[in-house]
Motif scaffolding. Structure first.
Motif, PDB file in Angstrom:
ATOM      1  N   ALA A 116       0.837  -1.208   0.000  1.00 53.04           N
ATOM      2  CA  ALA A 116       0.000   0.000   0.000  1.00 53.04           C
ATOM      3  C   ALA A 116       0.866   1.250   0.000  1.00 53.04           C
ATOM      4  O   ALA A 116       1.300   1.715   1.053  1.00 53.04           O
ATOM      5  CB  ALA A 116      -0.929  -0.011   1.210  1.00 53.04           C
ATOM      6  N   ALA A 117       1.119   1.784  -1.182  1.00 52.40           N
ATOM      7  CA  ALA A 117       1.868   3.034  -1.285  1.00 52.40           C
ATOM      8  C   ALA A 117       0.952   4.203  -0.947  1.00 52.40           C
ATOM      9  O   ALA A 117      -0.267   4.146  -1.121  1.00 52.40           O
ATOM     10  CB  ALA A 117       2.435   3.188  -2.691  1.00 52.40           C
ATOM     11  N   TRP A 118       1.539   5.291  -0.474  1.00 54.99           N
ATOM     12  CA  TRP A 118       0.770   6.460  -0.069  1.00 54.99           C
ATOM     13  C   TRP A 118       0.009   7.042  -1.263  1.00 54.99           C
ATOM     14  O   TRP A 118       0.581   7.367  -2.281  1.00 54.99           O
ATOM     15  CB  TRP A 118       1.704   7.520   0.505  1.00 54.99           C
ATOM     16  CG  TRP A 118       0.986   8.677   1.117  1.00 54.99           C
ATOM     17  CD1 TRP A 118       0.440   9.739   0.473  1.00 54.99           C
ATOM     18  CD2 TRP A 118       0.734   8.888   2.500  1.00 54.99           C
ATOM     19  NE1 TRP A 118      -0.144  10.603   1.350  1.00 54.99           N
ATOM     20  CE2 TRP A 118       0.022  10.108   2.613  1.00 54.99           C
ATOM     21  CE3 TRP A 118       1.028   8.171   3.652  1.00 54.99           C
ATOM     22  CZ2 TRP A 118      -0.389  10.618   3.839  1.00 54.99           C
ATOM     23  CZ3 TRP A 118       0.627   8.692   4.877  1.00 54.99           C
ATOM     24  CH2 TRP A 118      -0.072   9.906   4.953  1.00 54.99           C
ATOM     25  N   GLY A 119      -1.306   7.163  -1.141  1.00 54.93           N
ATOM     26  CA  GLY A 119      -2.126   7.749  -2.188  1.00 54.93           C
ATOM     27  C   GLY A 119      -2.474   6.811  -3.322  1.00 54.93           C
ATOM     28  O   GLY A 119      -3.185   7.201  -4.249  1.00 54.93           O
ATOM     29  N   GLY A 136       0.807   2.918   5.025  1.00 56.36           N
ATOM     30  CA  GLY A 136       1.293   1.574   4.797  1.00 56.36           C
ATOM     31  C   GLY A 136       0.208   0.506   4.793  1.00 56.36           C
ATOM     32  O   GLY A 136       0.525  -0.687   4.783  1.00 56.36           O
ATOM     33  N   MET A 137      -1.066   0.914   4.807  1.00 55.77           N
ATOM     34  CA  MET A 137      -2.169  -0.036   4.819  1.00 55.77           C
ATOM     35  C   MET A 137      -3.205   0.365   3.772  1.00 55.77           C
ATOM     36  O   MET A 137      -3.280   1.532   3.376  1.00 55.77           O
ATOM     37  CB  MET A 137      -2.832  -0.084   6.205  1.00 55.77           C
ATOM     38  CG  MET A 137      -1.915  -0.523   7.336  1.00 55.77           C
ATOM     39  SD  MET A 137      -2.754  -0.474   8.939  1.00 55.77           S
ATOM     40  CE  MET A 137      -4.077  -1.641   8.650  1.00 55.77           C
ATOM     41  N   TRP A 138      -3.989  -0.629   3.328  1.00 59.23           N
ATOM     42  CA  TRP A 138      -5.091  -0.361   2.414  1.00 59.23           C
ATOM     43  C   TRP A 138      -6.353  -0.055   3.219  1.00 59.23           C
ATOM     44  O   TRP A 138      -6.710  -0.789   4.131  1.00 59.23           O
ATOM     45  CB  TRP A 138      -5.358  -1.562   1.502  1.00 59.23           C
ATOM     46  CG  TRP A 138      -4.301  -1.797   0.473  1.00 59.23           C
ATOM     47  CD1 TRP A 138      -3.441  -2.843   0.397  1.00 59.23           C
ATOM     48  CD2 TRP A 138      -4.010  -0.956  -0.642  1.00 59.23           C
ATOM     49  NE1 TRP A 138      -2.617  -2.726  -0.699  1.00 59.23           N
ATOM     50  CE2 TRP A 138      -2.946  -1.570  -1.362  1.00 59.23           C
ATOM     51  CE3 TRP A 138      -4.526   0.236  -1.123  1.00 59.23           C
ATOM     52  CZ2 TRP A 138      -2.403  -1.025  -2.517  1.00 59.23           C
ATOM     53  CZ3 TRP A 138      -3.981   0.791  -2.277  1.00 59.23           C
ATOM     54  CH2 TRP A 138      -2.940   0.165  -2.963  1.00 59.23           C
TER      55      TRP A 138
END
Length: 205
Positions: A116-119, A136-138
């Motif tokens: 999970a990349a930022w944005g 770091g999470m969805w």
């Protein structure tokens, strides 16, 4: 920027700030400027107007053959110094404008999501759920499935009244709208709800 690369070395660069002897502060705008005539990118400071409550100028973003396109980088508050005219700028006077480009939206299986990349935006093709990357999470952003879609009622069957309508979930892929409870001792409503477009959301319980 707009297809043109710009970078500095580890030492960065120094850009002079004009003297301010107006007696009032002003907020300048630091930009990366693309000159569409020479096709070069440079770092510039756009001077603003001094005022008791100053505001930063807007970036110029034009598409003409001889125009410029500016990308905001930071704002700089410049106080007035009537003695020497030289501004005194501290770290608190500079506000960085952090604009970042996120990676393109992705689609895949729910059991094999990417980190999970930022944005970042990810959609499960098997669950039809969409997630947004943060910390770091969805995080669930929306879904299209049973008990989540609110459908537009057939023409002529939308509820009447000005107090709204109740939405109840069903086991099918749509939700039904029911009219509000009967009111007593109140004047008759004079407005009518227009049909509303489909929306997505969580089921109402």
């Amino acid at each position: 920027m707009r297809g043109f690369r710009w970078e500095t070395d580890g030492a960065g660069l120094v850009q002079p700030i004009e003297a301010n002897t107006s007696g009032q502060p002003h907020i300048d705008l630091a930009v990366l400027r693309l000159n569409r005539e020479t096709w070069t990118v440079s770092f510039r400071i756009v001077r603003s107007v001094a005022a008791a409550t100053p505001i930063a100028p807007a970036a110029t973003q034009k598409y003409g053959a001889t125009d410029v396109w500016e990308w905001p980088v930071a704002t700089i508050r410049v106080t007035s110094s009537t003695a020497s005219g030289l501004p005194s700028i501290g770290a608190a006077d500079v506000t960085t404008l952090d604009y970042h480009l996120a990676q393109p939206p992705m689609t895949g299986n729910s059991g094999r999501r990417s980190p999970a990349a930022w944005g970042a935006v990810w959609t499960d093709y098997d669950t039809t759920k969409t997630f947004v990357g943060h910390g770091g999470m969805w995080h669930l952003g929306g879904e299209n499935g049973a008990r989540t879609r609110i459908a537009r009622p057939p023409d002529g069957q939308h509820p009447e009244g000005s107090s709204g309508s109740a939405v109840t979930g069903t086991s099918s892929s749509t939700a039904r709208c029911s009219p509000p409870p009967e009111r007593t001792g109140l004047p008759e409503p004079t407005s009518r709800f227009a049909p509303f477009p489909p929306r997505f959301g969580r089921p109402v319980t």
